[in-house]
Motif scaffolding. Structure first.
Motif, PDB file in Angstrom:
ATOM      1  N   GLN A 424       0.613  -1.208   0.013  1.00 37.85           N
ATOM      2  CA  GLN A 424       0.003  -0.144   0.017  1.00 37.85           C
ATOM      3  C   GLN A 424       0.879   1.278   0.012  1.00 37.85           C
ATOM      4  N   GLY A 425       0.171   2.330  -0.593  1.00 41.33           N
ATOM      5  CA  GLY A 425       0.791   3.589  -0.536  1.00 41.33           C
ATOM      6  C   GLY A 425       2.304   3.669  -0.989  1.00 41.33           C
ATOM      7  N   GLY A 621      -3.758   4.975  -0.940  1.00 39.02           N
ATOM      8  CA  GLY A 621      -2.946   3.942  -0.464  1.00 39.02           C
ATOM      9  C   GLY A 621      -3.324   2.561  -1.209  1.00 39.02           C
TER      10      GLY A 621
END
Length: 702
Positions: A424-425, A621
């Motif tokens: 994520q992100g 994200g």
């Protein structure tokens, strides 16, 4: 056998080392604190000491003497007399035979024994005690050398930095299992010049071969007692002599020279990985081989309020003090020797931050080490690469080296692995790294090439293992799997290690291609780990420093398989695209501030909808898609646009191509279909899950 005189002639303090002038040999060795230094001569086998003669003169802290009638091949060593005061940093012990720090050749093998220590290792007083045993029988000896190699006609390739593709390899591991190489030459310097190896490097687009350490190094006692070896070579004994384990014959130095000459003729540079941050003598409890016995208080950085102890910013027990002019001179002399006598094209400095530490005052990009190299008329023209960290205070200095130096960029490695793993992100960090890491390197007129981008290196997982293992498997190293990095940003995609599952195997192959495409299509200097182009595995070992066996050697047989040949051919296509399209090897940083056409900046970012990424999109994200568009005006006036479409999602995504319209666009590379021919595309295209696509568009656009 030479007849020794009663006394040496005065000789000269320059040059340092043993120098044959046609009539005899001049010996010169630095020591600021010794009271006396003796030159010890041995028989040709190195087993019997013939005699010792005191170096008669001491000029500018250099001890020197001249031995008439001596010739190349003479076997010798030094003994240094002086104070044995460990608490004051002095560890002179004339019972210990010392190698010449400037020795070009050596004979004999190091045989581990307690007598190699200047102190009695069994004493309760430890290194404050004094050992009177002679270490000569356990020590290799220095040999007077001379090279008459003819470099006439050799031309350095001088590959521009922006065109450079580095291939990191181990001398032995590279060819030990290469069947085309004669058996007696496999794993040696001679094999580096073999036509089959050169043909392979040329085919996959390598411009620069970077070799792990080849300075003579020590087999660590601990490893030998465990039945293991120092395979990587990061434990230097002397900085001028080539490691003899890689020689197929007695003229190993010339074997290396011949190989470099052949590589140069093929347009391939050679860079050496060099270790000037520490030596094989270890901590204050280590053995005495050369530097410690000649002048411990000068060569090593010692704890300020207790000179008995070594500063250990390297994690290996000692740290060379490059703030001292004589130590810095030795390093510069060594570098210049390899550049001039072996015609190497550059150096990669292990733990480069240590070299830039100004004594105990921390890292300084204006330190003497950097200044000396940058102004040197020989060294300043070579490729200089730093590993920009050590374990000392403030030891992470990525981006803080001076102009003229490139740096290993581990942030590129971590971001690339994490993005394709689907973390994520990752979009903002990933975008910074693939566009050249301007946040780190765009200062003091540095260029994108200063970022040496890599996904894998000798230290860590191979590319195949990055997509095959979630955890390290270093049991063979004998440390209960505690050594090596524990967090590798890797994924096994369902099965730890090898599998027959066609779905997992297919996904792994696609991810390898996607990471390779990211490496070669990003701004910066790409570095490929040897063997990654054919799916090399270390079976999950991410710290194979002690594995001199099939675990570390490159198995070339995958080139005879569909998967191995396909991956190698894919790398060939990637490097060919990089050479053909200048935007993939930009000479300057692109910030989106230069308009190459109306509303078309030199670099821009989009998502799969063909929409500019808003701040909210960048911070989303869950975003797994990213488009990087680079543009330029060609000399013929046409606009050329190179677009990377990257889909790290678990499902295929339809990408709408960003403007401008009206271009003739072609898909050049698709990591999901490595053998696909180029084809035209108009407004949108489907990018498979965890795949990258490169599209090139050209046209007349105002």
């Amino acid at each position: 056998m030479i007849q020794l005189p009663d006394r040496l002639k005065a000789g000269s303090p320059y040059p340092l080392g043993a120098t044959f002038d046609g009539l005899g040999v001049n010996f010169a060795v630095f020591s600021a604190n010794a009271d006396k230094i003796e030159l010890c001569i041995f028989d040709p086998t190195g087993r019997k000491q013939i005699g010792c003669l005191e170096l008669p003169e001491w000029t500018d802290e250099v001890w020197h003497g001249y031995l008439p009638e001596a010739k190349p091949g003479l076997v010798y060593g030094f003994r240094a007399h002086g104070r044995y005061e460990p608490e004051n940093g002095h560890r002179f012990n004339p019972n210990k035979l010392l190698l010449d720090p400037y020795a070009r050749r050596m004979t004999g093998q190091l045989r581990w024994t307690d007598a190699l220590h200047g102190y009695n290792v069994r004493s309760k007083r430890k290194d404050l005690s004094f050992d009177r045993r002679d270490s000569a029988s356990a020590m290799p000896k220095s040999v007077v050398g001379q090279s008459a190699f003819d470099w006439t006609g050799d031309v350095r390739p001088r590959v521009p930095w922006h065109d450079t593709v580095i291939y990191e390899a181990h001398v032995k591991g590279l060819t030990r299992l290469m069947e085309a190489v004669p058996h007696e030459e496999r794993g040696t310097y001679a094999a580096l010049g073999h036509p089959r190896l050169i043909e392979h490097l040329q085919r996959i687009g390598v411009t620069t071969l970077e070799l792990l350490p080849i300075h003579s190094f020590v087999q660590d006692r601990r490893l030998q007692e465990m039945g293991l070896v120092n395979y990587w070579g990061y434990n230097t004994l002397t900085f001028f002599a080539p490691e003899r384990r890689y020689m197929s014959g007695e003229q190993g130095g010339d074997e290396l020279r011949f190989a470099i000459r052949r590589l140069h003729a093929a347009g391939i540079e050679v860079i050496l990985d060099v270790v000037y941050n520490h030596t094989a003598e270890g901590s204050e409890l280590g053995p005495t081989f050369n530097f410690r016995g000649l002048d411990n208080a000068t060569y090593y950085r010692l704890v300020e309020d207790n000179a008995r102890y070594c500063v250990n910013d390297t994690g290996t027990g000692n740290t060379l003090d490059l703030s001292h002019p004589r130590v810095l001179q030795m390093v510069a002399d060594s570098l210049r020797y390899w550049a001039e006598s072996f015609h190497v094209d550059g150096f990669r400095f292990d733990l480069g931050v240590t070299l830039g530490r100004d004594g105990n005052n921390g890292f300084d990009p204006r330190s003497g080490f950097f200044d000396v190299l940058r102004q040197d008329p020989v060294l300043g023209q070579l490729k200089l690469i730093s590993e920009p960290w050590d374990i000392g205070p403030g030891g992470y200095q990525l981006g803080n080296h001076p102009p003229g130096f490139a740096e290993w960029n581990d942030k590129f490695r971590d971001a690339t692995r994490s993005f394709w793993r689907g973390d994520q992100g990752m979009r903002p960090e990933f975008a910074s790294r693939i566009s050249g890491s301007a946040d780190l390197f765009d200062l003091r007129a540095r260029r994108p090439w200063a970022s040496v981008n890599f996904v894998t290196a000798h230290d860590g997982f191979t590319l195949n293992d990055t997509v095959s293992y979630e955890h390290r498997h270093n049991e063979a190293n004998g440390e209960d799997n505690r050594d090596g990095h524990s967090d590798n940003n890797s994924n096994n995609w369902g099965v730890e290690g090898p599998t027959d599952d066609p779905g997992i195997r297919g996904l792994r192959e696609k991810l390898k291609r996607s990471m390779l495409a990211t490496l070669f299509f990003s701004s910066g200097t790409p570095m490929l780990l040897a063997g990654d182009e054919i799916g090399r595995t270390q079976h999950g070992n991410n710290n194979a420093y002690c594995q001199d066996n099939e675990l570390s050697w490159i198995d070339w047989s995958p080139l005879n398989t569909a998967e191995g040949h396909s991956l190698s051919d894919f790398v060939r296509r990637l490097t060919a695209a990089r050479r053909y399209y200048p935007l993939l090897r930009a000479r300057r940083f692109l910030h989106g501030e230069v308009q190459v056409a109306e509303n078309i900046p030199d670099i821009d970012w989009f998502d799969e909808r063909g929409v500019h990424l808003s701040e909210e999109d960048w911070n989303n994200g869950d975003g797994r898609a990213l488009v990087m568009r680079r543009a330029r005006r060609r000399k013929d006036g046409q606009l050329e646009v190179v677009t990377m479409l990257m889909n790290a999602a678990e499902v295929p995504l339809t990408f709408k191509l960003p403007p401008p319209p009206g271009l003739e666009r072609r898909v050049i590379i698709d990591s999901a279909d490595p053998n696909a021919a180029e084809y035209e595309v108009e407004h949108e295209v489907v990018v498979q899950d965890r795949a990258v696509m490169l599209i090139v568009g050209t046209g007349d656009v105002d």
